[in-house]
Design a protein around this motif. Structure first.
Motif, PDB file in Angstrom:
ATOM      1  N   LEU A  45       0.822  -1.202   0.000  1.00 43.11           N
ATOM      2  CA  LEU A  45       0.000   0.000   0.000  1.00 43.11           C
ATOM      3  C   LEU A  45       0.864   1.263   0.000  1.00 43.11           C
ATOM      4  N   SER A  46       1.998   1.235   0.694  1.00 43.45           N
ATOM      5  CA  SER A  46       2.871   2.418   0.708  1.00 43.45           C
ATOM      6  C   SER A  46       3.390   2.733  -0.691  1.00 43.45           C
ATOM      7  N   SER A  47       3.689   1.721  -1.480  1.00 43.74           N
ATOM      8  CA  SER A  47       4.116   1.932  -2.863  1.00 43.74           C
ATOM      9  C   SER A  47       2.985   2.532  -3.687  1.00 43.74           C
ATOM     10  N   VAL A  48       1.794   2.012  -3.499  1.00 43.47           N
ATOM     11  CA  VAL A  48       0.628   2.538  -4.217  1.00 43.47           C
ATOM     12  C   VAL A  48       0.438   4.017  -3.880  1.00 43.47           C
ATOM     13  N   ASN A  49       0.516   4.355  -2.605  1.00 42.25           N
ATOM     14  CA  ASN A  49       0.325   5.748  -2.193  1.00 42.25           C
ATOM     15  C   ASN A  49       1.391   6.659  -2.794  1.00 42.25           C
ATOM     16  N   ASP A  50       2.645   6.215  -2.778  1.00 38.95           N
ATOM     17  CA  ASP A  50       3.734   7.016  -3.350  1.00 38.95           C
ATOM     18  C   ASP A  50       3.561   7.184  -4.857  1.00 38.95           C
ATOM     19  N   MET A  51       3.213   6.104  -5.541  1.00 40.99           N
ATOM     20  CA  MET A  51       3.033   6.163  -6.989  1.00 40.99           C
ATOM     21  C   MET A  51       1.842   7.043  -7.351  1.00 40.99           C
ATOM     22  N   GLN A  52       0.767   6.915  -6.601  1.00 45.51           N
ATOM     23  CA  GLN A  52      -0.424   7.720  -6.856  1.00 45.51           C
ATOM     24  C   GLN A  52      -0.110   9.206  -6.692  1.00 45.51           C
ATOM     25  N   ALA A  53       0.601   9.560  -5.654  1.00 49.91           N
ATOM     26  CA  ALA A  53       0.969  10.965  -5.429  1.00 49.91           C
ATOM     27  C   ALA A  53       1.882  11.484  -6.544  1.00 49.91           C
ATOM     28  N   TYR A  54       2.878  10.693  -6.910  1.00 43.51           N
ATOM     29  CA  TYR A  54       3.818  11.113  -7.949  1.00 43.51           C
ATOM     30  C   TYR A  54       3.113  11.330  -9.285  1.00 43.51           C
ATOM     31  N   PHE A  55       2.338  10.352  -9.729  1.00 47.71           N
ATOM     32  CA  PHE A  55       1.708  10.456 -11.042  1.00 47.71           C
ATOM     33  C   PHE A  55       0.631  11.536 -11.075  1.00 47.71           C
ATOM     34  N   SER A  56      -0.065  11.747  -9.988  1.00 47.28           N
ATOM     35  CA  SER A  56      -1.063  12.819  -9.941  1.00 47.28           C
ATOM     36  C   SER A  56      -0.411  14.192 -10.116  1.00 47.28           C
ATOM     37  N   ARG A  57       0.792  14.338  -9.569  1.00 47.47           N
ATOM     38  CA  ARG A  57       1.520  15.610  -9.710  1.00 47.47           C
ATOM     39  C   ARG A  57       2.120  15.800 -11.093  1.00 47.47           C
ATOM     40  N   HIS A  58       2.168  14.736 -11.891  1.00 53.17           N
ATOM     41  CA  HIS A  58       2.824  14.808 -13.199  1.00 53.17           C
ATOM     42  C   HIS A  58       1.841  14.565 -14.355  1.00 53.17           C
ATOM     43  N   ASP A  59       0.695  15.209 -14.267  1.00 56.44           N
ATOM     44  CA  ASP A  59      -0.289  15.203 -15.353  1.00 56.44           C
ATOM     45  C   ASP A  59      -0.740  13.809 -15.794  1.00 56.44           C
ATOM     46  N   MET A  60      -0.961  12.951 -14.824  1.00 60.75           N
ATOM     47  CA  MET A  60      -1.465  11.609 -15.114  1.00 60.75           C
ATOM     48  C   MET A  60      -2.763  11.390 -14.339  1.00 60.75           C
ATOM     49  N   LEU A  61      -3.700  10.736 -14.986  1.00 63.44           N
ATOM     50  CA  LEU A  61      -4.892  10.282 -14.284  1.00 63.44           C
ATOM     51  C   LEU A  61      -4.534   8.947 -13.649  1.00 63.44           C
ATOM     52  N   VAL A  62      -4.961   8.738 -12.414  1.00 64.05           N
ATOM     53  CA  VAL A  62      -4.594   7.528 -11.687  1.00 64.05           C
ATOM     54  C   VAL A  62      -5.860   6.822 -11.211  1.00 64.05           C
ATOM     55  N   ASP A  63      -5.916   5.526 -11.481  1.00 69.00           N
ATOM     56  CA  ASP A  63      -7.022   4.696 -11.021  1.00 69.00           C
ATOM     57  C   ASP A  63      -6.422   3.521 -10.254  1.00 69.00           C
ATOM     58  N   VAL A  64      -6.880   3.319  -9.028  1.00 64.19           N
ATOM     59  CA  VAL A  64      -6.360   2.221  -8.196  1.00 64.19           C
ATOM     60  C   VAL A  64      -7.497   1.261  -7.888  1.00 64.19           C
ATOM     61  N   ARG A  65      -7.222  -0.008  -8.109  1.00 61.75           N
ATOM     62  CA  ARG A  65      -8.192  -1.060  -7.792  1.00 61.75           C
ATOM     63  C   ARG A  65      -7.498  -2.123  -6.964  1.00 61.75           C
ATOM     64  N   LYS A  66      -8.183  -2.564  -5.930  1.00 62.68           N
ATOM     65  CA  LYS A  66      -7.604  -3.562  -5.020  1.00 62.68           C
ATOM     66  C   LYS A  66      -8.224  -4.927  -5.281  1.00 62.68           C
ATOM     67  N   THR A  67      -7.371  -5.941  -5.316  1.00 62.59           N
ATOM     68  CA  THR A  67      -7.828  -7.326  -5.374  1.00 62.59           C
ATOM     69  C   THR A  67      -7.334  -7.993  -4.096  1.00 62.59           C
ATOM     70  N   PRO A  68      -7.709  -9.220  -3.840  1.00 63.42           N
ATOM     71  CA  PRO A  68      -7.244  -9.873  -2.609  1.00 63.42           C
ATOM     72  C   PRO A  68      -5.720  -9.990  -2.487  1.00 63.42           C
ATOM     73  N   HIS A  69      -5.016 -10.036  -3.612  1.00 60.41           N
ATOM     74  CA  HIS A  69      -3.576 -10.273  -3.558  1.00 60.41           C
ATOM     75  C   HIS A  69      -2.704  -9.083  -3.926  1.00 60.41           C
ATOM     76  N   TYR A  70      -3.251  -8.129  -4.662  1.00 64.75           N
ATOM     77  CA  TYR A  70      -2.447  -6.974  -5.069  1.00 64.75           C
ATOM     78  C   TYR A  70      -3.344  -5.832  -5.513  1.00 64.75           C
ATOM     79  N   TYR A  71      -2.693  -4.719  -5.837  1.00 67.31           N
ATOM     80  CA  TYR A  71      -3.378  -3.538  -6.349  1.00 67.31           C
ATOM     81  C   TYR A  71      -3.087  -3.403  -7.837  1.00 67.31           C
ATOM     82  N   TYR A  72      -4.083  -2.960  -8.587  1.00 65.11           N
ATOM     83  CA  TYR A  72      -3.902  -2.528  -9.971  1.00 65.11           C
ATOM     84  C   TYR A  72      -3.834  -1.005  -9.928  1.00 65.11           C
ATOM     85  N   LEU A  73      -2.757  -0.435 -10.373  1.00 63.88           N
ATOM     86  CA  LEU A  73      -2.636   1.018 -10.447  1.00 63.88           C
ATOM     87  C   LEU A  73      -2.484   1.359 -11.925  1.00 63.88           C
TER      88      LEU A  73
END
Length: 73
Positions: free
Chosen positions: A40-68
């Protein structure tokens, strides 16, 4: 157009963020890229970075991992 998926499930922060940044460098407007991430910490860092760099970000959680999914605006 096929969706490109990069598996970062074996990576931990900050390496997952670094690899995601490198992979996204050459995205053209409207192109998408999906990352598989387990920490989750990686997802949060990636989401923050890409949002600041003109990217739309969609995160979906599954039982084993996240789709970012990022889309360059």
């Amino acid at each position: 157009m096929s969706m490109k998926v990069i598996d970062l499930t074996d990576e931990r922060c900050p390496m997952s963020l670094l690899l995601a940044k490198r992979a996204s460098r050459d995205l053209k407007p409207s192109q998408t890229l999906t990352f598989l991430v387990t920490e989750l910490s990686s997802v949060n860092d990636m989401q923050a970075y890409f949002s600041r760099h003109d990217m739309l970000v969609d995160v979906r959680k599954t039982p084993h991992y996240y789709y970012l999914t990022i889309t360059k605006e």
